[in-house]
Write a protein that holds these residues in place. Structure first.
Motif, PDB file in Angstrom:
ATOM      1  N   ALA A  63       0.826  -1.205   0.000  1.00 34.56           N
ATOM      2  CA  ALA A  63       0.000   0.000   0.000  1.00 34.56           C
ATOM      3  C   ALA A  63       0.860   1.256   0.000  1.00 34.56           C
ATOM      4  O   ALA A  63       0.646   2.168  -0.811  1.00 34.56           O
ATOM      5  CB  ALA A  63      -0.939  -0.011   1.199  1.00 34.56           C
ATOM      6  N   THR A 139      -6.230   1.569  -0.381  1.00 35.10           N
ATOM      7  CA  THR A 139      -5.786   0.950   0.867  1.00 35.10           C
ATOM      8  C   THR A 139      -4.825   1.861   1.608  1.00 35.10           C
ATOM      9  O   THR A 139      -4.893   1.981   2.837  1.00 35.10           O
ATOM     10  CB  THR A 139      -5.114  -0.404   0.579  1.00 35.10           C
ATOM     11  N   LEU A 292     -11.080   2.432   0.178  1.00 34.68           N
ATOM     12  CA  LEU A 292     -11.813   1.174   0.111  1.00 34.68           C
ATOM     13  C   LEU A 292     -13.320   1.423   0.091  1.00 34.68           C
ATOM     14  O   LEU A 292     -14.070   0.693  -0.555  1.00 34.68           O
ATOM     15  CB  LEU A 292     -11.426   0.285   1.293  1.00 34.68           C
ATOM     16  N   VAL A 316     -10.027  -7.153   0.173  1.00 28.57           N
ATOM     17  CA  VAL A 316      -8.933  -6.478   0.883  1.00 28.57           C
ATOM     18  C   VAL A 316      -9.403  -5.966   2.240  1.00 28.57           C
ATOM     19  O   VAL A 316      -8.717  -6.119   3.264  1.00 28.57           O
ATOM     20  CB  VAL A 316      -8.373  -5.325   0.025  1.00 28.57           C
TER      21      VAL A 316
END
Length: 341
Positions: A63, A139, A292, A316
């Protein structure tokens, strides 16, 4: 001068091999470990927590390294490549080979879009943006919000809890009433009021979480401080004239470390889920930025026909939430000396 008493010679005899073996059996063979070393040893024995720690380390690495590992610009638009499914080179499984079902027939979406030389590991969204790059970028945004909010949680919550528990009496009572007032205000109301003052985005979410999330940490730290401050070593330190600040850093914080670390492991996923919820309902991160929550919001619009656009960010998010909770459970067991191995 009195005569020195002497033991007779037959009072001493050499040790036999059996006597030496009996003494050796009573020795402690295990190495001495500090509290943190013993906690680390316990954590490594917990397979679920250990795997979760490795997964979280990889998620943080990819990330925050998304500027390097992202195959495409997360905000670059390619309308001609819109809604392409996932295509992984060398994989012939449906769902990962660039094909999808249209009008009851499975077709090669990349060939139809004349993108034979391209491949997107997670597919593209409705504007042709690479979904993998946007998931990595989103993320990172969610983790940044969670980490900054957790930093406020640690600084405000720990300080407030230690001060309240250490002072006690009327000061403690007043400070706990303040916490109860804050807890009575829903987080959603706070974020809506902040949006009226600030525009929707990272700043308003961070401030909302920072204003409301530290109360749980403060109450836990305060409860432990009330117990620890009555211990003998604290009373000895106060008797020797040590200042309250020195006692807090030298004695209270080390003994509160387990409570602080464990609660932090549950605070981070809560902040991530709160941000995802706000962005999903449209009052969090705004487009074209990705998080997200915004990815879930975009994916659910085409979920009936292109479910993969919602599967990837949801997967995720589920992995992050599950890994943090398993790691928190493992840390709780590792820092509890009463836990049986």
């Amino acid at each position: 001068m009195a005569d020195t008493a002497k033991l007779p010679a037959d009072s001493f005899k050499p040790m036999s091999a059996d006597d030496r073996a009996a003494l050796d059996s009573e020795k402690i063979a295990a190495p001495s470990l500090t509290f943190m070393q013993d906690a680390w040893r316990r954590l490594k024995k917990n397979k679920g927590a250990w795997v979760s720690l490795i997964l979280l380390a990889l998620i943080f690495l990819f990330a925050f390294g998304s500027a390097v590992v992202s195959p495409h610009d997360p905000n670059q638009v390619h309308p001609e490549y819109a809604n392409l499914p996932s295509k992984i080179p060398g994989i012939g499984i449906n769902g990962f080979n660039g094909t999808l079902v249209q009008a009851g027939q499975r077709i090669d979406a990349y060939k139809q879009a004349r993108a034979t030389g391209a491949h997107y590991l997670m597919g593209t969204d409705y504007l042709g943006r690479d979904l993998l790059s946007r998931v990595l970028y989103g993320t990172r945004i969610s983790l940044i919000i969670a980490l900054v909010a957790t930093l406020f949680d640690l600084t405000i919550g720990v300080t407030y809890g230690i001060f309240s528990g250490w002072k006690g009496g009327r000061v403690d009572t007043f400070m706990q009433r303040v916490i109860e007032i804050i807890l009575s205000i829903p987080n959603l109301v706070v974020i809506v009021l902040l949006i009226l003052i600030l525009k929707p985005g990272m700043l308003s979410i961070i401030i909302a979480i920072a204003l409301t999330s530290w109360t749980n940490m403060a109450r836990l730290v305060r409860a432990q401080t009330l117990e620890i401050k009555e211990q003998e070593y604290i009373l000895a330190a106060r008797t020797l004239g040590e200042s309250s600040l020195k006692i807090a850093f030298k004695h209270l914080l080390p003994n509160l470390s387990s409570v602080i670390i464990i609660n932090t492991m549950f605070t981070i996923p809560s902040a991530i889920f709160f941000e995802a919820t706000l962005s999903y309902i449209g009052i969090g991160i705004s487009s074209p930025q990705a998080s997200l929550g915004t990815l879930l919001n975009d994916g659910q619009k085409n979920f009936q026909f292109l479910p993969y656009q919602m599967w990837w960010p949801a997967l995720v998010l589920c992995i992050i939430m599950l890994a943090f909770n398993l790691l928190g459970d493992g840390l709780r067991d590792a820092f509890d000396p009463r836990t049986k191995e």
